[in-house]
Design a protein around this motif. Structure first.
Motif, PDB file in Angstrom:
ATOM      1  N   THR A   8      32.499  49.324   7.843  1.00 13.02           N
ATOM      2  CA  THR A   8      31.334  48.875   7.052  1.00 13.02           C
ATOM      3  C   THR A   8      31.422  49.221   5.575  1.00 13.02           C
ATOM      4  OG1 THR A   8      30.136  50.935   7.576  1.00 13.02           O
ATOM      5  CG2 THR A   8      29.825  49.053   9.062  1.00 13.02           C
ATOM      6  N   ARG A  68      31.127  45.880   3.265  1.00 11.32           N
ATOM      7  CA  ARG A  68      29.902  45.065   3.274  1.00 11.32           C
ATOM      8  C   ARG A  68      28.629  45.898   3.184  1.00 11.32           C
ATOM      9  NH1 ARG A  68      31.461  44.657   8.784  1.00 11.32           N
ATOM     10  NH2 ARG A  68      29.876  45.409  10.263  1.00 11.32           N
ATOM     11  N   TYR A  69      28.718  47.181   3.527  1.00 11.28           N
ATOM     12  CA  TYR A  69      27.537  48.041   3.416  1.00 11.28           C
ATOM     13  C   TYR A  69      27.987  49.434   2.967  1.00 11.28           C
ATOM     14  CZ  TYR A  69      22.799  49.709   4.399  1.00 11.28           C
ATOM     15  OH  TYR A  69      21.522  50.221   4.284  1.00 11.28           O
TER      16      TYR A  69
END
Length: 215
Positions: free
Chosen positions: A53, A56-57
């Motif tokens: 992640t 994207r995060y």
């Protein structure tokens, strides 16, 4: 833009490599293999999740660093079992305590780090606006996590019988469950009181990068 992204990627690779090396070292010859696995399971789950992640995060640098520190606490406790960690014996002697207090350090971090994780998710998703409500909900989330962990310990005790003693680390304390949750509460409050300002600044920087397409 490219330099900033590259610097962050290198920094995260260093943290991930260090955490992996420590995980291997802690599991090389642990005091009890089953206890080690139960204690480091959050690390084993978190490492691939964070790796999957980070693009994207991406989290704030503060949170990545604290997660790494928390992982270190878990892996040390897993290697020795919480009641036998040498640092705990040093603290026990220094503070003239009746038991090894290392497990309380673990539960303090169980409140400290999840508090900032919850805070980051709530703020970034615009789920909460008022600061008082934010602090209240973050504290409630931490206590829910702590209670869930105590349920897991209860389940382990029922399933393993005497074999769960190393995982529980109660050391004969009848109030261990209550004090574990209290230390998690202290950790949650301490994190919000000491790091909220720094966390807010890093979140603002992360938002600016996201708005500019840098994340």
């Amino acid at each position: 833009m490219h330099h900033d992204s590259t610097h962050r990627a290198r920094w995260l690779v260093v943290l991930a490599a260090a955490a992996t090396a420590l995980l291997i070292a802690s599991g090389w010859r642990p005091y009890d293999r089953a206890t080690w696995l139960m204690e480091v399971l959050p690390v084993i789950v978190a490492l691939p999740l964070l790796a999957a992640t980070w693009r994207r995060y991406p989290l704030t640098p503060l949170l990545y660093a604290l997660i790494f520190l928390h992982a270190g606490v878990l892996m040390l406790g897993g290697a020795y079992s919480y009641a036998r960690v040498p640092l705990g014996f040093e603290l026990q002697e220094m503070l003239q305590l009746s038991r090894n207090p290392y497990d309380k350090i673990g539960h303090f971090f169980q409140g400290f780090v999840p508090a900032l994780i919850a805070r980051e998710i709530l703020l970034r998703g615009d789920h909460v606006r008022g600061r008082r409500m934010l602090a209240f909900l973050v504290t409630c989330i931490v206590l829910a996590i702590s209670a869930t962990y105590e349920f897991i310990e209860w389940g382990a005790a029922l399933a393993l019988g005497q074999g769960a003693d190393e995982f529980l680390g109660t050391q004969g304390d009848p109030w261990d469950t209550q004090s574990d949750m209290f230390f998690a509460l202290l950790g949650a409050l301490a994190a919000q009181l000491t790091l909220a300002g720094l966390h807010d600044r890093q979140l603002a920087r992360l938002r600016r990068k996201a708005d500019a397409g840098l994340c």
